[in-house]
Design a protein around this motif. Structure first.
Motif, PDB file in Angstrom:
ATOM      1  N   PRO A   1      32.834  37.212  57.329  1.00 14.80           N
ATOM      2  CA  PRO A   1      32.900  38.588  56.826  1.00 14.80           C
ATOM      3  C   PRO A   1      31.583  39.237  56.929  1.00 14.80           C
ATOM      4  N   LYS A   2      31.768  40.407  57.007  1.00 18.67           N
ATOM      5  CA  LYS A   2      30.348  41.217  56.635  1.00 18.67           C
ATOM      6  C   LYS A   2      30.717  41.985  55.259  1.00 18.67           C
ATOM      7  N   ASN A   3      29.811  41.697  54.230  1.00 13.15           N
ATOM      8  CA  ASN A   3      30.089  42.556  53.025  1.00 13.15           C
ATOM      9  C   ASN A   3      31.600  42.474  52.648  1.00 13.15           C
ATOM     10  N   GLY A   4      32.024  41.099  52.718  1.00 14.03           N
ATOM     11  CA  GLY A   4      33.555  40.902  52.515  1.00 14.03           C
ATOM     12  C   GLY A   4      34.487  41.321  53.285  1.00 14.03           C
ATOM     13  N   LYS A   5      34.279  42.249  54.612  1.00 11.08           N
ATOM     14  CA  LYS A   5      35.154  42.694  55.358  1.00 11.08           C
ATOM     15  C   LYS A   5      35.202  41.857  56.825  1.00 11.08           C
ATOM     16  N   ILE A   6      36.406  42.062  57.351  1.00  8.07           N
ATOM     17  CA  ILE A   6      36.280  41.148  58.433  1.00  8.07           C
ATOM     18  C   ILE A   6      37.485  41.708  59.329  1.00  8.07           C
ATOM     19  N   SER A   7      37.141  42.133  60.800  1.00  8.63           N
ATOM     20  CA  SER A   7      38.209  42.758  61.618  1.00  8.63           C
ATOM     21  C   SER A   7      39.203  41.834  62.006  1.00  8.63           C
ATOM     22  N   ASP A   8      40.231  42.277  62.518  1.00  8.06           N
ATOM     23  CA  ASP A   8      41.181  41.438  62.828  1.00  8.06           C
ATOM     24  C   ASP A   8      41.053  40.651  64.003  1.00  8.06           C
ATOM     25  N   GLY A   9      40.416  41.215  64.960  1.00  6.10           N
ATOM     26  CA  GLY A   9      39.745  40.309  65.985  1.00  6.10           C
ATOM     27  C   GLY A   9      38.870  39.191  65.456  1.00  6.10           C
ATOM     28  N   ALA A  10      37.988  39.552  64.803  1.00  7.81           N
ATOM     29  CA  ALA A  10      37.042  38.169  64.262  1.00  7.81           C
ATOM     30  C   ALA A  10      37.783  37.387  63.298  1.00  7.81           C
ATOM     31  N   LYS A  11      38.958  37.799  62.521  1.00  8.85           N
ATOM     32  CA  LYS A  11      39.576  37.015  61.832  1.00  8.85           C
ATOM     33  C   LYS A  11      40.413  36.025  62.779  1.00  8.85           C
ATOM     34  N   GLN A  12      40.893  36.584  63.751  1.00  9.44           N
ATOM     35  CA  GLN A  12      41.699  35.688  64.699  1.00  9.44           C
ATOM     36  C   GLN A  12      40.818  34.746  65.463  1.00  9.44           C
ATOM     37  N   GLY A  13      39.547  34.922  65.577  1.00  7.69           N
ATOM     38  CA  GLY A  13      38.775  34.305  66.163  1.00  7.69           C
ATOM     39  C   GLY A  13      38.192  32.998  65.414  1.00  7.69           C
ATOM     40  N   MET A  14      37.827  33.313  64.078  1.00 10.31           N
ATOM     41  CA  MET A  14      37.766  32.302  63.149  1.00 10.31           C
ATOM     42  C   MET A  14      38.972  31.372  62.779  1.00 10.31           C
ATOM     43  N   ILE A  15      40.142  31.686  62.661  1.00  3.28           N
ATOM     44  CA  ILE A  15      41.316  30.810  62.743  1.00  3.28           C
ATOM     45  C   ILE A  15      41.340  30.099  63.914  1.00  3.28           C
ATOM     46  N   GLY A  16      41.233  30.769  65.165  1.00  2.00           N
ATOM     47  CA  GLY A  16      41.534  30.045  66.434  1.00  2.00           C
ATOM     48  C   GLY A  16      40.275  28.802  66.373  1.00  2.00           C
ATOM     49  N   THR A  17      39.266  29.185  66.026  1.00  6.85           N
ATOM     50  CA  THR A  17      37.994  28.191  66.037  1.00  6.85           C
ATOM     51  C   THR A  17      38.129  27.090  65.447  1.00  6.85           C
ATOM     52  N   ILE A  18      38.942  27.379  63.868  1.00  2.44           N
ATOM     53  CA  ILE A  18      39.134  26.124  63.141  1.00  2.44           C
ATOM     54  C   ILE A  18      40.163  25.346  63.538  1.00  2.44           C
ATOM     55  N   ILE A  19      41.165  26.032  64.375  1.00  2.19           N
ATOM     56  CA  ILE A  19      42.221  25.317  64.836  1.00  2.19           C
ATOM     57  C   ILE A  19      41.588  24.286  66.002  1.00  2.19           C
ATOM     58  N   HIS A  20      41.112  24.882  66.789  1.00  2.00           N
ATOM     59  CA  HIS A  20      40.475  24.373  67.924  1.00  2.00           C
ATOM     60  C   HIS A  20      39.564  23.222  67.537  1.00  2.00           C
ATOM     61  N   GLU A  21      38.529  23.297  66.782  1.00  4.90           N
ATOM     62  CA  GLU A  21      37.673  22.168  66.225  1.00  4.90           C
ATOM     63  C   GLU A  21      38.482  21.047  65.629  1.00  4.90           C
ATOM     64  N   VAL A  22      39.259  21.371  64.775  1.00  4.47           N
ATOM     65  CA  VAL A  22      40.103  20.323  64.053  1.00  4.47           C
ATOM     66  C   VAL A  22      40.916  19.643  64.987  1.00  4.47           C
ATOM     67  N   GLY A  23      41.668  20.441  65.986  1.00  2.00           N
ATOM     68  CA  GLY A  23      42.029  19.837  67.414  1.00  2.00           C
ATOM     69  C   GLY A  23      41.378  18.585  67.996  1.00  2.00           C
ATOM     70  N   HIS A  24      39.985  18.929  67.948  1.00  2.00           N
ATOM     71  CA  HIS A  24      39.341  17.961  68.904  1.00  2.00           C
ATOM     72  C   HIS A  24      39.380  16.644  67.993  1.00  2.00           C
ATOM     73  N   ASN A  25      39.855  16.418  66.874  1.00  3.29           N
ATOM     74  CA  ASN A  25      40.096  15.077  66.588  1.00  3.29           C
ATOM     75  C   ASN A  25      41.003  14.307  67.348  1.00  3.29           C
ATOM     76  N   TRP A  26      42.022  14.825  68.058  1.00  5.66           N
ATOM     77  CA  TRP A  26      42.790  14.073  69.114  1.00  5.66           C
ATOM     78  C   TRP A  26      41.880  14.062  70.494  1.00  5.66           C
ATOM     79  N   PHE A  27      41.442  15.134  70.649  1.00  2.00           N
ATOM     80  CA  PHE A  27      40.952  14.947  72.182  1.00  2.00           C
ATOM     81  C   PHE A  27      39.324  15.611  72.026  1.00  2.00           C
ATOM     82  N   PRO A  28      38.376  15.020  71.833  1.00  2.00           N
ATOM     83  CA  PRO A  28      38.065  13.573  72.480  1.00  2.00           C
ATOM     84  C   PRO A  28      37.882  12.256  71.351  1.00  2.00           C
ATOM     85  N   MET A  29      38.061  12.784  70.074  1.00  2.00           N
ATOM     86  CA  MET A  29      37.781  11.631  69.075  1.00  2.00           C
ATOM     87  C   MET A  29      38.434  10.722  68.860  1.00  2.00           C
ATOM     88  N   ILE A  30      39.756  10.550  69.454  1.00  2.00           N
ATOM     89  CA  ILE A  30      40.684   9.546  69.544  1.00  2.00           C
ATOM     90  C   ILE A  30      41.186   9.113  70.894  1.00  2.00           C
TER      91      ILE A  30
END
Length: 742
Positions: free
Chosen positions: A403-432
């Protein structure tokens, strides 16, 4: 025999409407000559063969992070197991830190052109005007007896010339001492690791990855995978066990691959108690280190050191993050066969959204991916907040979004959550499911994005997610610069690799699951692939063959078009003809063999192609079948019954053209005059004999007022304006200009 052959040929003579007037492209031919042939290592079914093998490397590492000069130094002992049938006189190791050396600008040079009006940061990426040291200093390489081993460094690869031949089935141990300056992430394009400096409190977050000399892959398909690291193509790594001791400033908190082995030495009693509580908290995260504690920690810079010890089993890499700025929360996630600790580490700059959303996103990824493939097998899954990237490693990922000064837009929040899901998901492809990222980026990014988008759609239904529409702008782009998915990782344009390696495979798998194979059958096949190849090294051919093997579906046409070409989907509903049966005789049952049945004589469509249904149905005559047409068959069609079945019915002949080149199933929506609707689906095989144009006839009880192709937009059709009948008239540019200016 001649008479029979003549009759046979007459029966199957090609009518003008079936003739393909453009060159045959073999869109339904097998792709056997385009993929690796099966053998005893990799079977024709897509499974590992009876002779499948892979190498293994175990690591014992001691590393020290020096915050005073931003350097890292370490010693490691590698035990390398030669499970191949070959004797090896040398080994190849990866030295990825060398990609940033001043003398190696040609390696990893992504954007090489000067533009009018560049930012100073862009100019730094291009020129390295501010000299910043980078790359390994190798202090020694010794065998298990302490003897020096000769080496040769070629940019990001190091050849280790063994003192003794490593025979098939044997192992060897050797040690390496090394160091390098940790890079400032803000000064390098595509910087997946390094440090981030926070001027406001004079502190640093270290993301340590690509940090130790690692074994390259030696496999059955290409021997040594020793392609240079050029930043886009990421990893090709062997599995092994890791014991790692990380020495950092005494007030740092470390997040790492593996299980912490000495919590009593590095955590306070209060922190250990909170961590124990988190192991029993399944509904919400527990704060292990609070905001107040982290902010207090920022103000002191300990001169002492502390060593954190981690152990990780059967992983292909190891990464860690270290800082005194970290807050830390944790929550237990119960899977059918395992309980996992989902954790997040973040500085105060991530508040409040990271505390609210990060660990929750980790949990959602663990649950959906496990259901789709196999249960997450490792004890922890960690998300670390950073800037500008999302980057994955076994059990830990570095994820942007603040966030900037504690505020985050809906789009940026969606991007952040999507990034976390995506990178955690890489544990399956290609880490395993350990595909070769250095060669085929799409095999991990595409498959992972497919499940990442499924997670978003299921757990965050209000968020935007990828659908076939998402890939249309890319698919309809300039064919002179487009590349097929089956392009090696470093050969793709920087402007296109996201669409080509992430989105296009995702959409392809969505089409297979939702429209071509069906969810239940596809999900079984996808799970079969994941389980066949977990902790192994699959190639594209193994994925292609497994999906066919587990579904009994010929998919070569789809692989050929979607993965090996830059063709796009553009089906045109070029014409719809309407016919209607009526009887001249009042008693159709009494018609004799010489009777004719007309098909509505009132229409005018026969004289010109109709643009709509306003002219009524066309006129044809249905004659009684002559005996000669039956050949040697003695039975006869019940013609009065056939006429009865057609009486009052509407017959529609549609013509569909393949404008874009990619063949797909044809989904037809019929909208009737009473506003009811009906769907017909023609399988893709309809294009086998004519790859450019098909005709198909349908009988409908109701009169049709509108026909549409692909009404639910399942196939990424790049031009929906030609998918309807009556045709949708679009104004010319001149008409649009006049309308705008009136």
């Amino acid at each position: 025999m001649r008479l029979f052959l003549f009759s046979f040929l007459a029966l199957f003579a090609i009518s003008p409407t079936e003739a393909q007037t453009q060159p045959w492209q073999g869109k339904f031919e097998p792709i056997d000559n385009m993929i690796t042939p099966p053998n005893t290592y990799r079977t024709a079914s897509g499974a590992p063969g009876r002779d499948y093998w892979q190498q293994r490397a175990n690591y014992k590492i001691k590393v020290t992070l020096d915050e005073s000069n931003n350097t890292i130094s370490g010693e490691e002992t590698i035990t390398y197991y030669n499970n191949s049938p070959d004797d090896l006189s040398y080994l190849w190791m990866q030295l990825e830190q060398n990609v940033n050396k001043k003398g190696n600008e040609d390696f990893g040079g992504i954007n090489n052109n000067i533009k009018n009006g560049m930012t100073s940061r862009q100019m730094q990426f291009l020129t390295r005007a501010i000299d910043f040291p980078a790359g390994y200093s190798i202090k020694y390489v010794k065998d298990s007896d302490g003897n020096n081993i000769k080496t040769m460094v070629n940019n990001t690869m190091m050849k280790v010339k063994l003192n003794t031949l490593l025979k098939s089935g044997e192992s060897t141990s050797f040690s390496i001492a090394w160091s390098y300056p940790i890079t400032d992430r803000s000064m390098y394009l595509l910087s997946r690791e390094g440090y981030e400096y926070f001027p406001s409190d004079d502190n640093t977050v270290y993301l340590i990855a690509h940090w130790f000399p690692r074994m390259a892959v030696y496999n059955d398909t290409e021997g040594w995978q020793n392609q240079q690291f050029q930043k886009l193509g990421e990893f090709a790594l062997e599995f092994g066990d890791y014991d790692v001791e990380i020495t950092v400033p005494g007030d740092h908190i470390v997040a790492a691959t593996g299980l912490l082995q000495n919590s009593e030495s590095v955590l306070t009693k209060t922190q250990r108690k909170r961590l124990d509580d988190a192991r029993k908290s399944f509904d919400k995260p527990v704060m292990v280190i609070t905001q107040k504690e982290a902010e207090a920690n920022e103000k002191q810079k300990s001169k002492k050191q502390k060593t954190w010890k981690f152990s990780a089993k059967n992983v292909r890499d190891f990464a860690f993050a270290s800082s005194r700025k970290f807050m830390w929360d944790a929550q237990a996630v119960k899977l059918p066969t395992n309980t996992v600790m989902a954790m997040s580490f973040y500085p105060k700059e991530g508040l409040p959204v990271w505390q609210e959303e990060s660990t929750k996103a980790v949990m959602h990824a663990l649950e959906v991916y496990s259901e789709a493939t196999f249960d997450y097998p490792y004890p922890v899954a960690i998300s670390v907040n950073t800037s500008n990237i999302g980057m994955e490693f076994p059990m830990i990922s570095f994820n942007g979004g603040r966030p900037k000064n504690g505020k985050i837009s809906d789009g940026a929040k969606q991007g952040m959550i999507g990034t976390i899901i995506h990178e955690v998901g890489h544990n399956w492809f290609p880490m395993i499911v350990s595909s070769d990222e250095r060669k085929w980026m799409w095999m991990d990014e595409g498959l992972n994005t497919f499940l990442h988008q499924r997670t978003v759609a299921e757990r965050y239904p209000d968020f935007n997610s990828v659908t076939p529409k998402s890939i249309v702008p890319f698919m309809s782009g300039d064919k002179n610069i487009l590349r097929p998915i089956m392009t090696t990782s470093d050969s793709e344009l920087m402007s296109q690799f996201g669409a080509n390696f992430y989105l296009k495979p995702t959409v392809g798998l969505q089409m297979l699951r939702n429209s071509i194979i069906g969810k239940e059958l596809f999900d079984e096949a996808f799970k079969e692939y994941a389980n066949r190849w977990k902790y192994k090294h699959p190639n594209p051919s193994d994925l292609f063959r497994t999906l066919e093997d587990a579904t009994a579906t010929d998919l070569d046409w789809f692989y050929r078009g979607w993965f090996f070409t830059t063709d796009h989907v553009d089906m045109e509903l070029s014409h719809v003809k309407w016919f209607k049966v009526y009887e001249e005789n009042s008693n159709i049952e009494d018609q004799n063999n010489s009777s004719k049945v007309k098909i509505d004589a009132s229409g005018k469509n026969a004289q010109a192609q109709a643009k709509d249904f306003s002219s009524g149905p066309e006129t044809i005559t249905m004659n009684t079948t002559p005996d000669a047409a039956y050949g040697q068959f003695l039975s006869r069609i019940d013609e009065p019954e056939l006429r009865k079945q057609l009486s009052g019915k509407n017959i529609y002949e549609i013509t569909v053209k393949n404008v874009g080149g990619l063949v797909m199933p044809v989904t037809i929506e019929w909208i009737f005059t009473d506003d009811s609707k009906e769907i017909d689906i023609i399988p893709s095989e309809v294009w086998r004999r004519n790859e450019y144009e098909i005709q198909k006839t349908f009988i409908k009880a109701k009169e049709v007022k509108e026909v549409n192709l692909d009404p639910n937009f399942e196939y990424a059709d790049t031009d929906m304006k030609n998918n309807a009948f009556p045709k949708v008239e679009t104004p010319s540019e001149f008409d649009a200009f006049k309308e705008k200016n009136n």
